[in-house]
Structure formats: C-alpha cells, structure tokens
Design an enzyme around this catalytic site. Structure first.
Site: not given
Ligand code: 0GY
Length: 312
Positions: A38-39, A83, A130, A163, A187, A263, A268
C-alpha cells in the site's frame, strides 16, 4: 456501506479519487494479517510530491491508511514508496514511524544515498528498496546504478522490490537474476490475463520463480490486471475472476514466497476505483484454505518485514 470511521475517509481534491466507502469484507482475515503493498500520498502540503513525478495524486495520508487497515481487519501495513514522491521517502517514513511498529516500508533511493540516510530509514522501519521499470511511471535508471544500490542495501538485510511489465521480463532477466538480495516482484510481473495461463509469457515468470528461490511475488492488484473487471461493471458475482487462475497458480506453487496487499490508494486507476472490501474478498479465491491464507497474509510478510519476531 457508509464510512466506517467518521472523518478518516473524507476525500481530498484531485483526479485520483480513491473509494471512500469500502465494504466490510465477508472474508475474515487471519489474526495478524499484513497488507503488504500500500502507499501514502502526501498530504501534499506537508510532504510535497516530486517534481519528476508522472502523475499527481490526491492526498491519501497515514491516518486514512490506518483507518482502512482497521476497517478491513489487517494488523499491519507495508508501505511502498510511490513514484509520485520520487526518492523523497519522508511521507512513507513518517507513516512508518507513526504506526507504533505496525508498519514497515520500502523506499526509493538513489546511488548517492549515504549510510547515515539508509540507517535512518532502517530506524524508521524500512526493509527494502523498490526498482521500478514501468516506463509510464519513471524515467530510465541505468542498471549499474541499481546494482550499486542493491549492493549498498544488502548490509542491512534489505530486499529489492521490482515492478515491471510481463513483456519486459526477457530483457530484464539477467539483471534480476544477478541481484544479490531477496527479490520481491510486484503484482506477479503484471501478466496479460487475456493470454493463456500456460502461454510462454506467464511460463517465463513461473520459471523465474522456480529457478530462483530468492524470488518472491505479490499476488496483488487483480483490479489492475483484470480485463473482466469488478462485478459492478460486468454483472458477475466473482470480482476480477480472470485474474484468479494466475494468482492461485503462484500461491499454490510458491506458498512460502507470496505476499498480498490492497495497493490502496490505487494510483493511476482510471476505469474504476476498487472497493477495498471486495479486494479482501478476492483472497479466498486465490488462497483456498486456511494454511495458504496464513502463509500469504501472516507468516510470509512477518518473515520478510518483522523477522525479529521469529515467525517461521
Ligand atoms: C502500484 C502501481 C502503480 C503505481 C505505482 O509507485 C507508483 O506510482 O506503484 C501503477 O501505476 O501501476 O503498485 O501502485
């Protein structure tokens, strides 16, 4: 369902509009379950987004993340640097520090990161870095720079999260297989689930995991990978059903090297924003018994992110 925690799910402005009324999952998570992907986004006024970002999200801060954690029934989070914050890990590290030990983090760092900076991130709860190869999200970073970083962080026992898109695995194979740490794939390497599960693309991913016991995978993001979509869009009962065989295959073949995460807040996603309760209800379709569920949601993330607690 109405908002589970008054105030904590209040929306902020922005084009990325996460779903603020998640249902209560029917699937009861095992005690100690970890949301391992998660973010946090900002809040932008306190933690500005990076100038080089490819998208500008709405705010989605730690209080909202922790409220979601409690609502869904998770005990802990792994917060992955998004990001939109570039290599400024302040928001993620702040959330980890504020969690009372219930969140660990994955950072983004540059080659010039110092030992003192890494030590401070470790102190905050970071346990990995990451490397992002998804072209719509990041500018290219030379592989020798990434390999330097991987060497640098291994002294702390950290791992590397990668990723990438499935079509890029052949080109990235040599680099990935040379990484000296545990490697966690986001993912499932983004399979194209409209292709056959026994086709060459997904087979290559399975071979990657089979031949490299240091490689783990998150079996997350059915909402990103699905072509069928959620029930609300297609009238079907089982959400994201076209992703099930892919995720189930990975869980059953590699039960000790899989992780799962919501997530949230779903950067996005434009076609729909998932109901996080529905995402939790996806889990028993891919981890079909209590033992697989415990490994996926508790044992594996605890071993990777809270090894000091001694869970095997
Ligand atoms: C994800 C996926 C995405 C975005 C990011 O850091 C990010 O911005 O990871 C995506 O757009 O596919 O895992 O959150």
């Amino acid at each position: 369902m109405s908002k589970p925690v008054t105030g904590a799910f209040e929306k902020t402005k922005g084009w990325l509009d996460w779903y603020d009324g998640p249902s209560k999952p029917r699937f009861v998570l095992p005690a100690g379950a970890v949301d391992a992907h998660c973010h946090v986004f900002g809040p932008g006024a306190e933690f500005p987004f990076a100038p080089e970002r490819k998208y500008t999200p709405c705010d989605a801060g730690k209080a909202q993340l922790f409220a979601l954690r409690d609502h869904l029934g998770f005990a802990r989070n792994v917060i992955v640097q998004a990001t939109c914050h570039g290599a400024d890990n302040s928001a993620m590290a702040d959330a980890c520090r504020a969690s009372g030990g219930r969140a660990r983090g994955v950072a983004t760092v540059r080659r010039n990161v110092t030992d003192a900076e890494l030590d401070a991130l470790h102190q905050a709860g970071v346990r990995g870095v990451r490397f992002n190869f998804v072209k719509r999200l990041v500018d290219f970073t030379p592989k020798d720079e990434l390999m330097d970083i991987a060497g640098h962080i291994s002294r702390l026992g950290w791992h590397v999260v990668i990723y990438f898109e499935a079509v890029d695995l052949p080109e990235l194979w040599d680099f990935f297989t040379a990484l000296p740490t545990t490697v966690v794939v986001d993912h499932m390497g983004r399979p194209d689930v409209s292709k056959p599960i026994d086709g060459s693309e997904f087979e290559l991913f399975l071979r990657f995991m089979r031949e490299h016991p240091n490689v783990w995978s998150k079996v997350s993001c059915p909402e990103r990978l699905s072509v069928a979509g959620p029930p609300a869009l297609n009238g079907e009962q089982s959400a994201y059903r076209d992703v099930v065989p892919f995720a189930r295959k990975v869980v059953e073949e590699f039960p000790d090297r899989v992780l799962w995460g919501t997530d949230w807040p779903h950067p996005n996603l434009k076609s729909h924003m998932p109901d996080d309760g529905l995402l939790v209800d996806f889990i028993p379709h891919i981890a079909v018994n209590a033992e697989l569920q415990r490994k996926l949601l508790v044992d594996n993330p605890m071993r990777l992110y809270w090894p000091e607690e001694g869970r095997t």
